[in-house]
Write an enzyme that holds these catalytic residues in place. Structure first.
Site, PDB file in Angstrom:
ATOM      1  N   GLY A  14       0.798  -1.211   0.000  1.00  0.00           N
ATOM      2  CA  GLY A  14       0.000   0.000   0.000  1.00  0.00           C
ATOM      3  C   GLY A  14       0.831   1.260   0.000  1.00  0.00           C
TER       4      GLY A  14
ATOM      5  N   GLU B  98       4.273  -7.246   0.036  1.00  0.00           N
ATOM      6  CA  GLU B  98       3.717  -7.648  -1.257  1.00  0.00           C
ATOM      7  C   GLU B  98       3.337  -6.425  -2.104  1.00  0.00           C
ATOM      8  OE1 GLU B  98      -0.751  -8.721   0.179  1.00  0.00           O
ATOM      9  OE2 GLU B  98       0.785 -10.214   0.623  1.00  0.00           O
ATOM     10  N   PRO B  99       4.319  -5.641  -2.522  1.00  0.00           N
ATOM     11  CA  PRO B  99       4.043  -4.448  -3.323  1.00  0.00           C
ATOM     12  C   PRO B  99       3.631  -4.803  -4.747  1.00  0.00           C
ATOM     13  CG  PRO B  99       6.394  -4.823  -3.214  1.00  0.00           C
ATOM     14  CD  PRO B  99       5.761  -5.848  -2.307  1.00  0.00           C
TER      15      PRO B  99
ATOM     16  N   ARG C 180      -9.027   3.280 -14.198  1.00  0.00           N
ATOM     17  CA  ARG C 180      -8.794   3.852 -12.867  1.00  0.00           C
ATOM     18  C   ARG C 180      -9.371   5.261 -12.681  1.00  0.00           C
ATOM     19  NH1 ARG C 180      -4.482   4.930 -10.757  1.00  0.00           N
ATOM     20  NH2 ARG C 180      -4.835   4.084  -8.655  1.00  0.00           N
TER      21      ARG C 180
ATOM     22  N   TYR D 188     -11.885   4.692  -9.759  1.00  0.00           N
ATOM     23  CA  TYR D 188     -11.330   5.126  -8.472  1.00  0.00           C
ATOM     24  C   TYR D 188     -11.208   6.641  -8.333  1.00  0.00           C
ATOM     25  CZ  TYR D 188      -9.763   0.263  -7.905  1.00  0.00           C
ATOM     26  OH  TYR D 188      -9.697  -1.102  -7.779  1.00  0.00           O
TER      27      TYR D 188
ATOM     28  N   CYS E  71     -18.631   4.744 -25.412  1.00  0.00           N
ATOM     29  CA  CYS E  71     -19.973   5.314 -25.320  1.00  0.00           C
ATOM     30  C   CYS E  71     -20.476   5.247 -23.877  1.00  0.00           C
ATOM     31  CB  CYS E  71     -20.918   4.571 -26.259  1.00  0.00           C
ATOM     32  SG  CYS E  71     -22.509   5.402 -26.451  1.00  0.00           S
ATOM     33  N   GLU E  72     -19.767   5.929 -23.003  1.00  0.00           N
ATOM     34  CA  GLU E  72     -20.097   6.126 -21.593  1.00  0.00           C
ATOM     35  C   GLU E  72     -19.369   7.396 -21.159  1.00  0.00           C
ATOM     36  OE1 GLU E  72     -22.043   4.308 -19.663  1.00  0.00           O
ATOM     37  OE2 GLU E  72     -22.267   2.452 -20.846  1.00  0.00           O
TER      38      GLU E  72
END
Length: 409
Positions: free
Chosen positions: A226, A267-268, A306, A310, A336-337
């Site tokens: 993280g 665990e990157p 992303r 996010y 088309c969004e």
């Protein structure tokens, strides 16, 4: 990463030439940046007892896995990622398997493959103990109920998270472990991505180390990852050196109290590969409305979701017009969004046909891409030893139809 303007990736390779050679859209990864990020993390946590497990969900091209082989192990979250790691030359003992909300059959496949199993819910632990008892060791993923800070979309350690076994359920866990004679050889914690405050990380570590004293057969403790990287000029990032100094000292003290030296795992994913990547896109149209000037590109959320998923920020540069006068554009895709890479960005004047570089696209870019609107996914290129190498071809329409079975209608 320098966000003040660029025309080439580290190593002097021209991104424009890559776009000309391989077309756009195209994903480009710089191997030197990946290795330097790995070296930075290892320097912060020195010692043979420190093990890095690359979270391949971030970027799983087999060539990237081979680049990190002999440096890092793997953190896999599906049996398919496990098999991808094995096919890329990793030993089963180098792979940590941390699925969530999967069937027990998938967990059994992990056991059959010989990888390190990490269990994140009590019902699965009971099944595991009943079938394997003490014959197959496993790790436990603990939810410490803390929030890592940063983007709330990517936090996994809070009380409402689906990930991990609540730290408040420890007594129940200990009863199951004792009754089923389960060998717990590791403890795991992951509070989420974009940790801004190293103190939050250490807070979670303290909870995990306190929990560890309840288990007598541990071989490792996995503190997840993280670590936040820079997405724009002046961005606050995780102070890896300071975190390494603080956590290493605390871990050494814990090992003395525990009675033996354990391995320290991380665990990157994003930390290793995010800043290495660029998504190069071609400008199809410059469209001015009553309120906005749009730069419409030949890519979209189907290639980099992303920003929409996010609300993630990705720096964007016009690498075709390095001397153009800056203007304000909103960069949008062809899906088309609602499909926006960035609102109100200051870019050197954008013309139709220009190539834009979207930065920090190494992590969760291609791996989260899809075929929405029947659009093919782009090619991937790795810059290695100063040369660009095609490591995945662009999809074609035949690829979209490959698994379709036509019936008589």
């Amino acid at each position: 990463m320098n966000y003040s303007g660029f025309n080439s990736a580290p190593g002097g390779v021209s991104l424009l030439e890559i776009a000309k050679q391989f077309g756009a859209p195209v994903y480009v990864y710089d191997s030197e940046k990946i290795i330097s990020q790995y070296s930075k993390l290892k320097a912060a946590f020195p010692g043979e007892h420190v093990k890095i497990k690359y979270a391949l969900k971030a970027l799983n091209n087999p060539n990237i896995l081979k680049l990190l082989k002999n440096r890092a192990g793997l953190d896999a979250v599906s049996i398919h990622e496990v098999r991808l790691g094995l096919a890329s030359g990793y030993l089963p003992t180098e792979i940590l398997f941390t699925p969530n909300c999967v069937s027990f059959d998938e967990l059994k496949l992990g056991v059959d493959a010989g990888v390190q199993i990490n269990i994140d819910n009590i019902s699965m632990l009971e099944h595991f103990g009943h079938l394997y008892g003490s014959t197959v060791p496993c790790c436990l993923r603990i939810n410490p109920h803390i929030v890592g800070g940063g983007n709330t979309h990517i936090q996994t350690g809070h009380i409402d998270s689906k990930f991990g076994i609540s730290i408040h359920q420890l007594r129940h866990v200990l009863r199951i472990v004792e009754k089923e004679k389960i060998t717990i050889n590791g403890l795991h914690m992951h509070t989420g991505s974009d940790i801004l405050d190293a103190g939050v990380f250490v807070q979670g570590a303290e909870l995990l180390l306190e929990t560890a004293m309840q288990f007598k057969n541990l071989e490792f403790i996995d503190f997840g990852s993280g670590f936040k990287v820079s997405y724009k000029e002046g961005d606050v990032t995780t102070d890896i050196a300071e975190l390494g100094k603080t956590l290493s000292s605390r871990f050494d003290l814990f090992c003395e109290e525990y009675g033996k030296k354990l391995e320290l795992w991380f665990e990157p994913g994003k930390f290793l590969v995010s800043e290495s990547g660029y998504l190069l896109v071609k400008v199809n149209v410059v469209k001015q409305t009553t309120s906005t000037v749009f730069a419409g590109v030949g890519s979209g959320q189907n290639h980099l979701i992303r920003p929409m998923f996010y609300d993630a920020y990705h720096h964007i540069e016009n690498i075709s017009n390095s001397t153009g006068n800056p203007r304000i554009y909103t960069v949008v895709g062809y899906i088309c969004e609602t499909d926006t890479f960035g609102w109100d960005r200051k870019l050197n004047e954008v013309r139709e046909g220009d190539i834009l570089a979207i930065c920090n696209a190494g992590a969760y870019g291609y791996t989260m891409s899809n075929n929405y609107n029947a659009r093919p996914r782009p090619a991937e290129v790795l810059i290695l030893n100063g040369q660009p190498h095609l490591i995945r071809k662009e999809e074609c329409e035949e690829d979209l139809m490959r698994n379709v079975l036509e019936i008589e209608i």
